[in-house]
Motif scaffolding. Sequence first.
Motif: not given
Length: 350
Positions: A220-225
């Motif tokens: 998953l994208d780091g910002v999403a996490v």
Amino acid sequence: MSGAARWWLLSDLHLGVSDDDPRHQGRVLPEFLRREVLATTDPQLSVAFVGDTFELVGLSEDESLARLESILAHHADTFRALRACAARGAQLHFVCGNHDVELARPSVAARLSALLSPDEPTRVQVHPWFLHVPRVLVAEHGHQHHSLHRIPEVLRAAINGTDELAPPPLAAWNAQPSRSRLSRAGAVARACLASERGERRVREFAYDELLQAESLRLELDGVAVRDLAHLSRFRTVSALPVAATRMVLGATGRRVTGEQAPAAAGRFARTLEAHGSGVAWYVSGHTHHALESALEGCATRYVNTGTWCSDVRGRGPDQSDRRAFPYVVVDVDPDGATSGGLRYWRPHEG
């Protein structure tokens, strides 16, 4: 994921070193695994235990290792069935819950993998926070959205192994039921303070680095996490009245349950969707209330796996028929389309 696949998801077995639960879930699970998982011919098979599979709460690293081995030795038929699933090629996934967060420790996760799949340890995976199958499903136990059960710094245990995690408020209340209510209330107050400190630490740069490392594993994208990690938090002012209510109701044997998908599930699914990582299914456990429903504002379907122990909540068939054991099945077609939902399994008589 490519090709056809089938997922079975269940939770809240609460397997311990005894088998005194009236539903005898440790005796029922092996038959389920043999008749469902081992009997299928699908090429890609996965079984996910969505938290509180084992009773490992509040133990040190060495105690967790010893208890895990004792539980599997006590439930020898379950142990053999799980090993047979792994040998058959099925992937076994264990999502950490508030009762078995110690599985997040690398040494405990490695021991579980070695016990269940000695030849191919990678067939057994432990997920300290949640399981993510791109475009198909996410599965988390759900306690991280309940402040009274929340463990803010769960990833610290998965990375550092031996860090002690402060118990959440209800765990502190239940840890020593023989003590006076006043002393137990003091333990809850201390747990609340520890949770507040933990919440401040998970918003610091050092914990953000752990989130970014976890994002790679989750695909998953780091910002999403980061956004997912900040969806819920512990707040003393709002948690204490709820804690007091739960303690009073618990003393009388009453439970608080809802008949709708929790708001946190919708927030989680919509956050994934906003980052271009929407999934067809959001699966959780924790509430012991088997339920399937739509989620508001997104295409994701919500399913709660209920429990296999005797503490059944909600109004499903497992409330009136204790031989009905809830689980979730998700089938994935070669083109990526999914189907499935909440099911109830009944052991064969005789």
